[in-house]
Design a protein around this motif. Structure first.
Motif, short mmCIF file in Angstrom:
data_model
loop_
_atom_site.label_atom_id
_atom_site.label_comp_id
_atom_site.label_asym_id
_atom_site.label_seq_id
_atom_site.Cartn_x
_atom_site.Cartn_y
_atom_site.Cartn_z
N LYS A 188 23.17 -3.66 50.84
CA LYS A 188 23.81 -4.12 49.60
C LYS A 188 23.31 -3.25 48.46
N ILE A 189 23.94 -2.09 48.30
CA ILE A 189 23.61 -1.15 47.24
C ILE A 189 24.89 -0.89 46.46
N PHE A 190 24.83 -1.10 45.15
CA PHE A 190 26.02 -0.96 44.33
C PHE A 190 25.74 -0.09 43.12
N PHE A 191 26.76 0.64 42.67
CA PHE A 191 26.68 1.47 41.48
C PHE A 191 27.58 0.86 40.40
N VAL A 192 27.00 0.57 39.25
CA VAL A 192 27.75 0.06 38.11
C VAL A 192 27.75 1.14 37.04
N ASN A 193 28.94 1.52 36.60
CA ASN A 193 29.10 2.55 35.58
C ASN A 193 28.95 1.90 34.21
N VAL A 194 27.71 1.88 33.73
CA VAL A 194 27.44 1.24 32.44
C VAL A 194 27.91 2.11 31.27
N GLY A 195 28.28 3.36 31.56
CA GLY A 195 28.89 4.18 30.53
C GLY A 195 30.24 3.63 30.12
N TYR B 19 31.19 -4.50 37.51
CA TYR B 19 30.01 -5.37 37.44
C TYR B 19 30.35 -6.81 37.83
N ALA B 20 31.53 -7.27 37.47
CA ALA B 20 31.93 -8.64 37.82
C ALA B 20 31.89 -8.84 39.35
N LEU B 21 32.31 -7.84 40.10
CA LEU B 21 32.27 -7.94 41.57
C LEU B 21 30.84 -7.82 42.10
N VAL B 22 30.04 -6.97 41.48
CA VAL B 22 28.65 -6.81 41.91
C VAL B 22 27.88 -8.11 41.68
N LYS B 23 28.11 -8.75 40.54
CA LYS B 23 27.43 -10.02 40.24
C LYS B 23 27.71 -11.07 41.31
N GLN B 24 28.88 -11.02 41.91
CA GLN B 24 29.23 -11.98 42.96
C GLN B 24 28.40 -11.78 44.22
N GLU B 25 27.85 -10.58 44.40
CA GLU B 25 27.05 -10.26 45.58
C GLU B 25 25.58 -10.61 45.40
N LYS C 184 23.10 -14.13 47.09
CA LYS C 184 23.74 -14.70 48.28
C LYS C 184 22.85 -14.60 49.52
N GLY C 185 21.52 -14.58 49.30
CA GLY C 185 20.60 -14.60 50.42
C GLY C 185 20.14 -13.23 50.91
N GLN C 186 20.70 -12.16 50.36
CA GLN C 186 20.31 -10.82 50.78
C GLN C 186 19.81 -10.03 49.58
N VAL C 187 18.81 -9.17 49.82
CA VAL C 187 18.30 -8.32 48.75
C VAL C 187 19.39 -7.33 48.35
#
Length: 122
Positions: free
Chosen positions: A67-74, A24-30, A33-36
Motif C-alpha cells: 500500500k504505497i501511494f503518491f499524492v501530487n500535492v503540487g 488524495y480522497a481515494l488514498v484517504k480511503q485506504e 483499513k488494517g494495513q500499513v
C-alpha cells in the motif's frame, strides 16, 4: 513509420516507470483499513519527487500488494495542508489504524527506502 511508433511507445514506457499520482480522497480511503500505508507527498514537477517515484515504482513491481501511494500535492493544495507537508518529497507512514507512525522529509536512497519499508513491514 512502424519504427517511429515503436520508439514512441518505448519512450512512453520509460517515462511511465514511476509511481503515478492518486487523488488524495481515494488514498484517504485506504488509510486505517488494517494495513500499513505509505504516502509519498510530492509533485510531478519536482526532480527529487520523480526520483522517489521511480524508486517506489520499482518497489511496487517487486511486491504489488504494498500500500504505497503518491499524492501530487503540487495540484492538491488542500491535501498538502491536511497532511502538514512542509517540503517535498515527504514520505508518511500510517499504521493499520490510520495513525501516523513515521515521516521522512526529502528523497531517500534505494537502501534507505528498502530499510524504511522493511522497518514498517510494507
Amino acid at each position: 513509420m512502424i519504427k517511429f511508433l515503436s520508439l514512441l511507445a518505448l519512450c512512453g514506457s520509460l517515462f511511465a516507470a514511476e509511481l503515478q499520482p492518486r487523488p488524495y480522497a481515494l488514498v484517504k480511503q485506504e488509510i486505517g483499513k488494517g494495513q500499513v500505508v505509505m504516502v509519498e507527498a510530492g509533485s510531478t514537477r519536482c526532480s527529487s519527487c520523480k526520483e522517489m517515484g521511480e524508486l517506489l515504482y520499482r518497489e511496487m513491481e517487486i511486491n504489488p500488494k504494498r500500500k504505497i501511494f503518491f499524492v501530487n500535492v503540487g495540484e492538491e493544495r488542500d491535501a498538502a495542508r491536511e497532511m502538514k507537508i512542509q517540503m517535498i518529497p515527504t514520505q508518511i507512514i500510517y499504521d493499520g489504524s490510520g495513525k501516523e507512525i513515521d515521516r521522512h522529509i526529502g528523497g531517500l536512497t534505494t537502501d534507505a527506502l528498502k530499510q524504511l519499508l522493511a522497518k514498517h513491514k510494507i
